[in-house]
Write a protein that holds these residues in place. Structure first.
Motif, PDB file in Angstrom:
ATOM      1  N   LEU A 146       0.826  -1.216   0.000  1.00 49.63           N
ATOM      2  CA  LEU A 146       0.000   0.000   0.000  1.00 49.63           C
ATOM      3  C   LEU A 146       0.859   1.265   0.000  1.00 49.63           C
ATOM      4  N   GLY A 147       2.028   1.184  -0.642  1.00 45.84           N
ATOM      5  CA  GLY A 147       2.894   2.359  -0.713  1.00 45.84           C
ATOM      6  C   GLY A 147       3.863   2.502   0.447  1.00 45.84           C
ATOM      7  N   PHE A 148       3.723   1.653   1.482  1.00 46.34           N
ATOM      8  CA  PHE A 148       4.662   1.722   2.608  1.00 46.34           C
ATOM      9  C   PHE A 148       5.824   0.767   2.354  1.00 46.34           C
ATOM     10  N   ASN A 149       7.031   1.268   2.559  1.00 44.71           N
ATOM     11  CA  ASN A 149       8.217   0.449   2.345  1.00 44.71           C
ATOM     12  C   ASN A 149       8.278  -0.667   3.392  1.00 44.71           C
ATOM     13  N   LEU A 150       8.355  -1.912   2.902  1.00 43.23           N
ATOM     14  CA  LEU A 150       8.312  -3.048   3.829  1.00 43.23           C
ATOM     15  C   LEU A 150       9.566  -3.155   4.701  1.00 43.23           C
ATOM     16  N   GLN A 151      10.652  -2.526   4.274  1.00 44.38           N
ATOM     17  CA  GLN A 151      11.867  -2.601   5.083  1.00 44.38           C
ATOM     18  C   GLN A 151      11.859  -1.571   6.215  1.00 44.38           C
ATOM     19  N   ALA A 152      10.975  -0.574   6.110  1.00 42.40           N
ATOM     20  CA  ALA A 152      10.983   0.515   7.094  1.00 42.40           C
ATOM     21  C   ALA A 152      10.483   0.024   8.448  1.00 42.40           C
ATOM     22  N   ASP A 153      11.088   0.548   9.519  1.00 42.13           N
ATOM     23  CA  ASP A 153      10.695   0.162  10.869  1.00 42.13           C
ATOM     24  C   ASP A 153       9.220   0.470  11.116  1.00 42.13           C
ATOM     25  N   SER A 154       8.795   1.652  10.662  1.00 44.67           N
ATOM     26  CA  SER A 154       7.408   2.047  10.946  1.00 44.67           C
ATOM     27  C   SER A 154       6.430   1.066  10.304  1.00 44.67           C
TER      28      SER A 154
END
Lengths: 276, 362
Positions: free
Chosen positions: B196-204
């Protein structure tokens, strides 16, 4: 008949096709006073004829006892009536209008035939109250069952049955904790909750004490009249205490029928039971 | 109000939901607010690991609904879990777009590698999130419905049914291993970029996934609880204990089984969809019969027929698995086998049963 005649037959305007007839959800028609018709029924298992041209008629409201030596086909007959076993030939009608051959076990139960098994079978991890609740007549499809709530009338009905089977004090006890005799009564109570027209009771007093037997006899005789009760039993004293009319089965067909005294005096019955 | 009624007499469930709520709030806070190196800091790796456990806990609840209440010992729930996972994986693959190794705007890398020139028809629509979510539920649900319709109508029960479910998942594993199936063969689906546009590697994103998984677990628990406390739930237990009796009081046993089994499969599919973005891969290994047997062990260890027990069992066994496969990799399978034997002999009602017994004694 040539094909034109066939077509004419099919196109007749007053014609009603069999598949158009409603088979489920019918109210049983007792206008002729007979609740169960079993005609020319035969069934065999691996060549052994368990039921052999059986003809049996049960009147509405009567209490009928069925006796017979082991292997006479008593339990198989119950299996046929309740849809568990399909006969090789013959017909079985419930009242004037319900063809039992076309219905599945749950449909037959919904039509108004309740059955008690030989071995008492209750839901052991449910309470007595819940056992009766689950057995209650009503819409038993998935969604209505998921959203079902008990109302006051239904609670009263359960209380009434609890009183009939004398288990008021055990209402919140798990059914698995009941004594053998109490389980038998609970199972009869579960049948009553279905508001059946016809009760089939297989060996209700097996393993009961004498007091329990008397209580059961009382229970079954009080049910006759408002319900039709068919009892299969081995215990002759018990049969004598409740029976008005007795049918003797032997090798899958009816050997004799009548009052207990008539049947016991019948030489063929004596021969079957006592040998030569 | 109805929710409160559902868990009013369910002390274990109250405790389970409270701990879950606390963890959902506290773990992200401990991760975000405390600096690295602080003794109470929880690393993002650990948060994702816990998120994975929670997905397994949801799966365990699904298995318990079928096994503990309906009496169907399914040794194939891994198939439903994996199908949900694949549906989610297909969405994540489509989101990669032209950032793959081969840079094809439409085809996922493995298709370019196989020299395919067009997207297979069953990959259409998976670029839309709502469609993928629908398939997460429809694919396992449909499989369970068709399988159940055939099996329950023929009155296959007990160990025969278990073996059939095992064969089902095994057959699917073999099928998904084939490249021609179009699901990436041996390697499965991986190298996901964003959801959904959120980077899967990002902590958040990882913390967000953890919270969503925890919420779905709570929701799954409450819905299952609603089912088992309804009259339908009591009919299910009746089917488990005395199937013939249930039939002769007028319930269509096969319909009851079909409805609950299908719902259980849908729940397993949702668990799979929550699992895949957190571990970053889905491959045919998820269909392996061993996985499905492990699920049954989670439920047995926790205590079947309680729902929350299954979730607790899944958390405990998976923690043990993470620990043992790190410390003593060779021992894990023996430990799992021993665990199953010991639980069956010593704790027929699982850890929850043991705790209840202790409580009753004191």
């Amino acid at each position: 008949m040539n094909s034109l005649d066939n077509l004419r037959e099919v196109m007749r305007r007053d014609r009603v096709f069999d598949f158009m007839l409603q088979t489920t959800g019918l109210e049983v028609d007792l206008s002729h006073g007979t609740i169960l018709y079993l005609e020319d029924i035969s069934v065999s298992f691996d060549g052994f004829k368990a039921i052999n041209d059986l003809n049996l008629y049960i009147d509405a409201g009567e209490l009928r006892c069925i006796i017979g030596p082991n292997g006479a086909g008593k339990t198989t007959m119950m299996d046929i009536i309740t849809g568990k076993t399909r006969p090789d030939k013959g017909s079985a009608f419930f009242g004037q209008n319900i063809n039992l051959m076309q219905l599945s076990e749950p449909e037959i139960a919904q039509a108004g035939i309740g059955r008690k098994f030989q071995k008492p079978t209750v839901f052991e991890s449910h309470t007595v109250f819940e056992n009766l609740e689950l057995s209650m007549a009503g819409d038993k499809r998935i969604w209505p069952t998921l959203t079902a709530q008990l109302n006051g009338i239904q609670r009263d009905k359960i209380d009434e049955v609890l009183e009939i089977i004398a288990l008021q004090e055990q209402r919140n006890l798990y059914a698995g904790a009941l004594s053998h005799g109490q389980k038998q009564w609970l199972e009869i109570g579960m049948l009553l909750m279905q508001s059946p027209k016809l009760l089939l009771v297989d060996e209700p007093v097996a393993g009961m004490t004498h007091q329990e037997m008397d209580r059961t006899a009382e229970l079954l005789t009080s049910l006759a009249g408002t319900h039709t009760v068919v009892v299969v039993e081995h215990d002759m004293d018990f049969v004598r205490s409740i029976a008005r009319k007795v049918t003797v089965l032997h090798q899958g067909s009816v050997l004799a029928e009548g009052s207990m005294d008539e049947v016991q005096a019948d030489p063929r019955v004596i021969e079957v039971y006592l040998g030569e | 109000m109805r929710i409160i009624n559902l868990i009013k007499h369910d002390r274990g469930g109250q405790l389970f939901l409270s701990v879950l709520a606390l963890a959902t709030v506290l773990i992200p806070l401990l991760n975000l607010l405390l600096p690295e190196g602080h003794p109470l800091h929880i690393s993002t790796y650990t948060v994702t690991l816990l998120g994975k456990y929670l997905a397994f806990a949801l799966l365990a609840i699904a298995v318990d609904l079928a096994w503990g209440y309906l009496g169907i010992l399914s040794l194939g729930h891994g198939a439903f879990f994996a199908l949900g996972g694949y549906a989610m994986g297909m969405y994540l693959m489509r989101q990669i777009g032209d950032r793959g190794v081969y840079g094809d705007p439409l085809l996922p890398d493995f298709m370019v590698f196989l020299n395919w020139d067009a997207l297979p028809w069953f990959w259409y629509g998976f670029d839309m999130f709502w469609f993928a979510i629908l398939m997460v539920m429809v694919a396992p649900g449909l499989l369970a419905f068709v399988f159940g319709w055939l099996a329950f109508r023929s009155r296959v029960t007990g160990v025969y049914l278990s073996i059939m479910t095992q064969a089902l998942t095994y057959a699917l594993m073999l099928a998904f291993f084939r490249n021609e199936m179009g699901f990436g063969g041996n390697n499965g689906l991986t190298d996901f970029k964003e959801l959904l546009g959120f980077n899967l590697q990002a902590d958040s994103t990882r913390i967000g996934l953890f919270i969503v998984t925890a919420l779905m677990l709570a929701l799954g628990y409450i819905i299952c609880r609603a089912i088992v406390t309804s009259r339908l739930g009591r009919v299910a237990v009746a089917v488990r204990d005395a199937e013939d009796r249930t039939r002769f009081i007028g319930y269509r046993v096969e319909h009851v089984k079909l409805a609950i089994f299908t719902f259980s499969a849908v729940l397993a599919g949702i668990a799979g969809a929550l699992y895949v973005p957190q571990v970053g891969i889905i491959n045919p290994g998820e269909f392996s019969p061993l996985n499905s047997i492990e699920m049954v062990i989670w439920v047995a260890v926790g205590g079947r027929g309680t729902l929350y027990g299954a979730a607790v069992g899944a958390l405990m066994v998976n923690y043990g698995k993470t620990y043992l496969t790190g410390a003593l990799p060779e021992v894990w399978l023996f430990a799992l086998g021993a665990l199953f034997v010991l639980v069956t002999i010593l704790l027929p009602k699982g850890v929850i049963g043991l705790m209840k017994r202790k409580e009753a004694q004191s």
